[in-house]
Write a protein that holds these residues in place. Structure first.
Motif, short mmCIF file in Angstrom:
data_model
loop_
_atom_site.label_atom_id
_atom_site.label_comp_id
_atom_site.label_asym_id
_atom_site.label_seq_id
_atom_site.Cartn_x
_atom_site.Cartn_y
_atom_site.Cartn_z
N UNK A 290 51.31 44.01 27.69
CA UNK A 290 52.69 43.79 27.63
C UNK A 290 52.65 42.10 27.49
N UNK A 291 51.88 41.31 27.69
CA UNK A 291 51.74 39.83 27.99
C UNK A 291 50.55 39.72 27.01
N UNK A 292 50.56 38.32 26.31
CA UNK A 292 49.27 37.81 25.78
C UNK A 292 48.28 37.26 26.90
N UNK A 293 47.11 37.61 27.01
CA UNK A 293 46.10 37.22 27.55
C UNK A 293 46.50 38.06 29.17
N UNK A 294 46.89 39.09 29.51
CA UNK A 294 47.14 39.61 30.55
C UNK A 294 46.33 40.37 31.29
N UNK A 295 46.43 40.42 32.47
CA UNK A 295 45.24 41.43 33.48
C UNK A 295 45.88 41.68 34.67
N UNK A 296 45.54 42.88 35.18
CA UNK A 296 46.01 43.59 36.28
C UNK A 296 45.06 43.83 37.25
N UNK A 297 45.05 43.57 38.75
CA UNK A 297 44.04 43.79 39.55
C UNK A 297 44.70 44.47 41.01
N UNK A 298 43.98 45.02 41.58
CA UNK A 298 44.07 45.47 43.03
C UNK A 298 43.09 44.64 43.85
N UNK A 299 43.79 44.06 45.08
CA UNK A 299 43.09 43.32 46.11
C UNK A 299 43.43 43.73 47.20
N UNK A 300 42.19 44.00 47.84
CA UNK A 300 42.21 44.41 49.21
C UNK A 300 41.22 43.54 50.36
N UNK A 301 41.86 43.11 51.52
CA UNK A 301 40.81 42.75 52.40
C UNK A 301 41.44 42.92 53.93
#
Length: 331
Positions: A290-301
């Motif tokens: 949906x955006x230029x140069x976009x990335x989705x992540x799921x982060x857990x700690x």
């Protein structure tokens, strides 16, 4: 909770100390705490002379840090503080060792080093290697933060409410503004004039100080009915192209990061699985079209570890490794 975790991690990592001393309020004088296979008796913070002590790790809240950290620093002791009191002080380094280790050398201005917010710590460990490769423009993050981030009383409240609901007891919020058992609360810390909460502001300001002041970040911080382990859904917009395959490869090599990302049932990490681990886990890496140069992540700690205690101990190790503190005999 963080103080106990600090002692545990110091022992686990065989920190080179000649002596480790547990300090607490007068009410806890003589209380015993574990340090590896040893037992330490708490000594009175009010009466303790920090002269001759190399390092002090504070994990007792902002009011205690405000009063006692400068006293310890003035006595020649380097303070590593877990509270938010000194984080945005321009003369106090705000350190995540995997992200800005060299900045620790600035500790001498006040003899104090700040530990970042737990949510910021796990986020920036992940953002740093990606930023180095493709330069981050904007980050949108929603946090799912466990109750241990609010202390022991908060964890007790979740336990009590959960148990009570099964016997038809009406939940009675005390530590939280609303029922936390079987619920989520989009509110952590106090509200600010712009409608954000202080927790959300911390993530914005600390990201700019630690990583890059040009990064735009917006956050929604949510408390969830989980005892330990913070999770974050992260959307990143880069200046340069970076696809999910390259991002996955970069994060596999990044210090402090562990990628668990299989596109199948259970092929990701959840908070309950990260408890007791030093790593920050990354899953659900995928392109945002949906955006230029976009990335989705799921982060857990584990928020008590990387989010607080481990980061503080890593800072202490950094001071030893860079020659600011002489190593002892791991007593």
């Amino acid at each position: 909770m963080v103080g106990h975790e600090v002692l545990s991690i110091l022992a686990e990592r065989l920190f080179p100390a000649d002596e480790v001393i547990a300090l607490a309020s007068r009410n806890s004088l003589g209380r015993e705490v574990s340090y590896g296979d040893k037992t330490l008796k708490c000594r009175d913070l009010d009466q303790f002379d920090f002269a001759g002590t190399d390092l002090a790790i504070f994990a007792a809240g902002g009011d205690i840090s405000e009063k006692y950290a400068p006293l310890a620093a003035k006595a020649g002791c380097i303070v590593i503080d877990n509270s938010s009191k000194f984080r945005l002080d321009p003369d106090v380094p705000l350190i995540i060792p995997e992200v800005n280790a060299a900045a620790v050398d600035g500790y001498a201005k006040r003899n104090i080093i700040a530990n970042p917010n737990c949510s910021t710590a796990q986020l920036l460990v992940v953002l740093k290697p990606l930023h180095d490769r493709a330069k981050i423009k904007r980050v949108v993050v929603a946090t799912y933060q466990s109750v241990s981030g609010a202390g022991k009383e908060a964890a007790d409240e979740l336990f009590t409410q959960t148990k009570g609901i099964f016997v038809n007891d009406e939940p009675s919020p005390e530590k939280f503004t609303k029922q936390i058992a079987f619920n989520v609360i989009p509110h952590i810390d106090v509200f600010l004039d712009d409608g954000s909460t202080k927790e959300e502001f911390k993530m914005v300001a600390e990201t700019k100080k630690i990583l890059d002041p040009t990064i735009k970040l917006t956050a929604t911080a949510v408390r969830v009915p989980v005892f330990v382990g913070h999770a974050e859904a992260v959307n990143i917009e880069f200046e340069e192209p970076l696809d999910d395959e390259e991002a996955r490869a970069i994060l596999r090599e990044a210090p402090g990061c562990l990628v668990v990302d299989k596109r199948e049932d259970g092929g990701y990490v959840t908070p309950v699985e990260c408890v007791g681990d030093f790593a920050t886990f990354i899953s659900r890496i995928r392109t945002d079209s949906t955006v230029e140069n976009g990335l989705n992540l799921w982060v857990v700690s584990d928020n008590l570890r990387k989010g607080a205690a481990l980061n503080a101990v890593q800072i202490a190790e950094l001071l030893v490794n860079r020659g600011h503190v002489k190593a002892g005999d791991s007593a």
